[in-house]
Enzyme design. Structure first.
Site, PDB file in Angstrom:
ATOM      1  N   ASP A 314       0.857  -1.173   0.000  1.00 54.91           N
ATOM      2  CA  ASP A 314       0.000   0.000   0.000  1.00 54.91           C
ATOM      3  C   ASP A 314       0.902   1.233   0.000  1.00 54.91           C
ATOM      4  O   ASP A 314       2.133   1.123   0.051  1.00 54.91           O
ATOM      5  CB  ASP A 314      -0.925  -0.014   1.218  1.00 54.91           C
ATOM      6  CG  ASP A 314      -2.257   0.684   0.956  1.00 54.91           C
ATOM      7  OD1 ASP A 314      -2.276   1.655   0.164  1.00 54.91           O
ATOM      8  OD2 ASP A 314      -3.266   0.289   1.548  1.00 54.91           O
ATOM      9  N   GLU A 506     -10.340   6.425   4.567  1.00 52.22           N
ATOM     10  CA  GLU A 506      -9.322   5.805   5.429  1.00 52.22           C
ATOM     11  C   GLU A 506      -9.411   6.329   6.866  1.00 52.22           C
ATOM     12  O   GLU A 506     -10.512   6.515   7.397  1.00 52.22           O
ATOM     13  CB  GLU A 506      -7.937   5.975   4.814  1.00 52.22           C
ATOM     14  CG  GLU A 506      -7.823   5.294   3.451  1.00 52.22           C
ATOM     15  CD  GLU A 506      -6.393   5.154   2.962  1.00 52.22           C
ATOM     16  OE1 GLU A 506      -5.469   4.954   3.775  1.00 52.22           O
ATOM     17  OE2 GLU A 506      -6.199   5.232   1.737  1.00 52.22           O
TER      18      GLU A 506
END
Length: 823
Positions: A314, A506
């Site tokens: 990521d 997020e």
């Protein structure tokens, strides 16, 4: 193949119904729909044999288009580029599909003009989360939480195919989807990226999604899929983004891995590692951060389950591993990471990794394996010049509005319909209120044009309709007032209130330990608008736009009808299709959606998942009313408490879990400017510049450059008391990176009480990320019971510093790292 998928799906379905039934006890061996090819493998070996070390490491590197020119791809042999949320060709939000293809062609041409013996095309990855959602004009589908409520795997597969075509229209051939998280605590800011708390739904959708994206891997609409985030991202304690998953091995295997088995069997070619850690406390085994977890990345995924694609990190994910930085992490590569997403620091990453191979820290065999996996996927995908696709540059290929509208209809869940107020007749006089009725940004949520989905205007959605637009088109008389002012409820037959959460992504969407699930605590304007229209003799229907189930008893009590609309995307007309009768007076489109997440009856009822011991939600998993089936909800108990649900001594001032209570402002030259929610904006004032930066995590900080007198502050609209748990022996703390020393006095203030910090900021210059801790006792005269500005930094010039994670922390004032107050 089909039988294997059925067996695995059945296993997780039985798990959802009975935690003791049909559990896997070992990691299964999987058979991918994409079979090995001997000739292709020979070609992979031939290419690897002709590569230098620098070329190999270049192939393992993925850089961001903001920091990468086509010439860089040629010079450094870059294997991949990506664009993060809010990153566009030329930095323009309004880039056309042709602009995207032009840049994609330039990157491709550069990759095919290197001095490598065998040319290897670059691959471009994108977060196409609910459509090609970073590109202006693309159809936006409901986010995954809505798809889970729709219970329609066939249409989800069709949606994925449409997304693939839309992505190829921009010249891109790799999508970072599907998200296969099984969310166990809805306080997580990524809950809406999950299909369900039930592993059975995630498993059912996973294979269909991958097949839809990848197709044959050879045609003009195919893209490479990514199963993410591997693994356990949805199961962190208290729903903390990048936190610790404390599942047992069996829970990880049967709950959090449920979507990966069908995704990998369907042929998913890439897997993205997760930010979270895994600590199986029951077995006294701490696996650590997933990016450095060799057992899961190599032993389980690649060896036991037989995955032969590649694993990508990521965004700056390697820095999560202890002892690593954004530009250096041999531990992650040795653990099984094949491609490293290094948005900004990719040049030093390449240099460091080359050096680590040469000194033996990373074995050459591991490098060769990683590169072989990358080449295997590229060859399978038959990467060609982006503009060669029949979809390249075509806005028409980015449209699937009817499909999206149908999925919106299917995703809506009717939670309350007292008095059968719904469906509404089209000839009724409808008063529409609420901030989200005429907001494409709110109904589309995060991962829309920008990372957070903030700072988007309705005009940024040329191929979409708001919920209000849908109601106006279908009904004969619609009046709109966002806050309910300037209108008389008595002049109308019914009120439709469209309210809910604002966009986030997020960790910015996390509800931290100091908060709770009560929607009205975070969005009091929604409760206010309902109070303004309820109880006036006209029925009220609430459409709740949200990325997760929330405690909303007060809102339910003020509503005769209540619809969970989730985050429907660009097709707001799909909501009106279900709320309103047809022109013939009959039901136009039925309510068929069912909750894929349990709905809480308490403000701190989290975690809450079907199958839990003492499971007692307000609305159970699978709940959803239908037209023609009478049900009266009645009056619910209400809790207006604001106490947090977690154990914490930290009160957030400005961090990823709360940026709204004390929003940031800058002061300079007599000008006061709110910094707002646009993370791509740079604010220029007479003696200051403020831009988004990273201190701990992606875009979590504001970097301030002072050229003269000015201040940055966190300021609330009205004063509030700091909680006792934070003020007892408390301290104001913040994380900072100081890159320019002050050329004059620097003060840090709470309200009007200031502390001289000139020496501290001078000392921190060039020291990297540091936490500053100032005891509250240093702020002489500060009234902690009435604070509107708990943080202000005033400087005279020269100072360059980034600020993040600003909070008041109980007990921190007596710590050894706290600064000493001037006497």
């Amino acid at each position: 193949m089909k039988r294997r998928l059925t067996i695995l799906a059945a296993a997780v379905q039985l798990l959802a119904a009975d935690a003791g039934a049909a559990q896997l006890t070992d990691w299964p061996r999987l058979k991918s729909a994409v079979a090995a090819d001997a000739r292709l493998e020979a070609r992979v070996r031939e290419i690897v044999a002709g590569m230098t070390l620098e070329q190999k490491v270049g192939q393992m590197t993925q850089s961001e288009i903001k920091t990468t020119k086509p010439e860089d791809v040629r010079r450094y042999y870059l294997g991949s580029v990506l664009n993060g949320g809010g990153s566009w060709p030329g930095g323009s939000k309004y880039a056309t599909p042709a602009d995207w293809v032009k840049l994609a062609d330039a990157f491709y041409d550069a990759s095919m003009s290197t001095d490598m013996r065998h040319k290897v095309p670059v691959i471009w990855g994108i977060d196409a989360m609910h459509g090609n959602s970073n590109v202006l004009g693309a159809t936006l589908f409901p986010h995954n939480i809505g798809l889970g409520a729709a219970r329609d795997a066939k249409r989800v597969g069709e949606m994925a195919a449409a997304v693939g075509k839309a992505v190829r229209a921009t010249g891109i051939n790799w999508v970072f989807a599907p998200t296969l998280a099984v969310v166990r605590d809805d306080r997580w800011g990524r809950t809406y990226e999950s299909f369900s708390e039930d592993p059975a739904i995630v498993a059912e959708y996973a294979g269909a999604y991958v097949k839809g994206l990848q197709g044959s891997l050879q045609d003009d609409a195919s893209v490479i899929a990514t199963a993410k985030h591997y693994v356990g991202d949805g199961g962190t304690a208290e729903g903390k983004d990048r936190g610790v998953n404390r599942s047992t091995k069996l829970e990880m295997m049967n709950i959090h891995m449920a979507g990966y088995y069908p995704a990998l069997e369907a042929g998913a070619q890439t897997v993205m590692a997760s930010y979270n850690s895994w600590n199986d406390a029951a077995s006294a085994k701490d696996y650590g951060k997933m990016h450095g977890n060799r057992e899961l990345l190599t032993d389980v995924l690649k060896r036991k389950m037989g995955f032969d694609g590649f694993v990508v990190t990521d965004w700056n994910g390697i820095a999560e591993v202890p002892g690593c930085r954004n530009d250096s992490c041999p531990q992650a590569i040795n653990a099984g990471i094949d491609m490293v997403m290094v948005p900004d620091d990719w040049k030093s990453f390449i240099a460091n990794t080359v050096r680590q191979v040469k000194d033996g820290t990373i074995p050459m065999a591991r490098i060769d394996d990683a590169v072989s996996r990358i080449l295997r996927v590229k060859l399978r995908a038959n990467l060609r010049k982006p503009s060669s696709s029949v979809h390249a540059g075509r806005m028409a290929s980015m449209q699937a509005r009817e499909l999206a509208r149908k999925l919106v209809q299917e995703s809506l869940v009717l939670l309350k319909n007292d008095g059968d107020v719904l469906p509404l007749a089209r000839n009724k006089k409808i008063l529409v209120v609420g901030k989200s009725a005429d907001s494409m940004a709110n109904q589309s949520g995060g991962w829309t044009l920008t990372w957070q989905g903030t700072e988007n205007k309705n005009s940024d959605f040329p191929n979409g309709d708001t919920i209000l637009a849908g109601l106006k088109e279908a009904a004969s008389s619609v009046t709109y007032s966002a806050d309910g002012s300037g209108v008389d409820v008595a002049d109308h037959d019914v009120v439709v209130a469209v309210i809910g959460e604002g966009p986030y992504a997020e960790g910015d969407g996390d509800i931290g330990p100091a908060g709770n699930l009560r929607h009205s605590s975070r969005y009091p304007e929604d409760l206010a608008v309902l109070k303004a229209v309820a109880g006036k003799g006209k029925p009220v229907v609430t459409v709740f736009v949200t990325g997760r189930p929330l405690y909303a008893n007060d809102l339910l009590n003020l509503s005769d009808g209540f619809v969970a609309a989730w985050l429907p995307g660009s097709e707001g007309k799909g909501v009106a299709d279900v709320l309103l009768r047809g022109a013939d007076g009959k039901v136009n489109a039925p309510f068929t959606g069912k909750l894929s997440f349990s709905w809480p009856k308490g403000a701190c009822q989290a975690p809450l998942n079907v199958g839990d011991r003492n499971y007692a939600p307000l609305f159970a998993y699978g709940y959803g009313l239908e037209y023609g089936k009478a049900h009266k909800l009645g009056k619910l108990a209400e809790d207006a408490g604001t106490a947090g649900c977690g154990n914490t001594n930290a009160f957030p001032v400005f961090n990823q879990s709360d940026r709204a209570t004390f929003p940031l402002h800058a002061h300079s030259g007599g000008e006061r400017k709110p910094l707002g929610a646009d993370l791509n904006a740079t604010h220029t004032l007479p003696t200051m510049t403020v831009e988004t930066a990273q201190v701990n995590t992606q875009q979590d900080a504001k970097k301030v450059t002072w050229t003269g007198p000015g201040a940055i502050e966190a300021r609330a609209a009205t004063p509030r008391a700091l909680p006792a748990y934070a003020t007892k022996d408390g301290a104001l703390t913040f994380d900072t990176i100081v890159t320019g020393a002050p050329r004059g006095p620097v003060q840090v203030s709470i309200g009007d009480a200031a502390v001289d910090m000139t020496g501290e900021f001078a000392r921190l210059e060039g020291k990297g990320r540091k936490t500053v801790t100032i005891p509250l006792s240093c702020f002489k005269g500060a009234d902690l019971g009435k604070v509107d500005t708990p943080f202000r930094v005033t400087a005279q010039g020269g100072l360059v510093a980034a600020f993040a994670n600003i909070q008041v922390v109980g007990g921190a004032g007596t710590g050894t790292d706290a600064v000493r107050c001037a006497r």
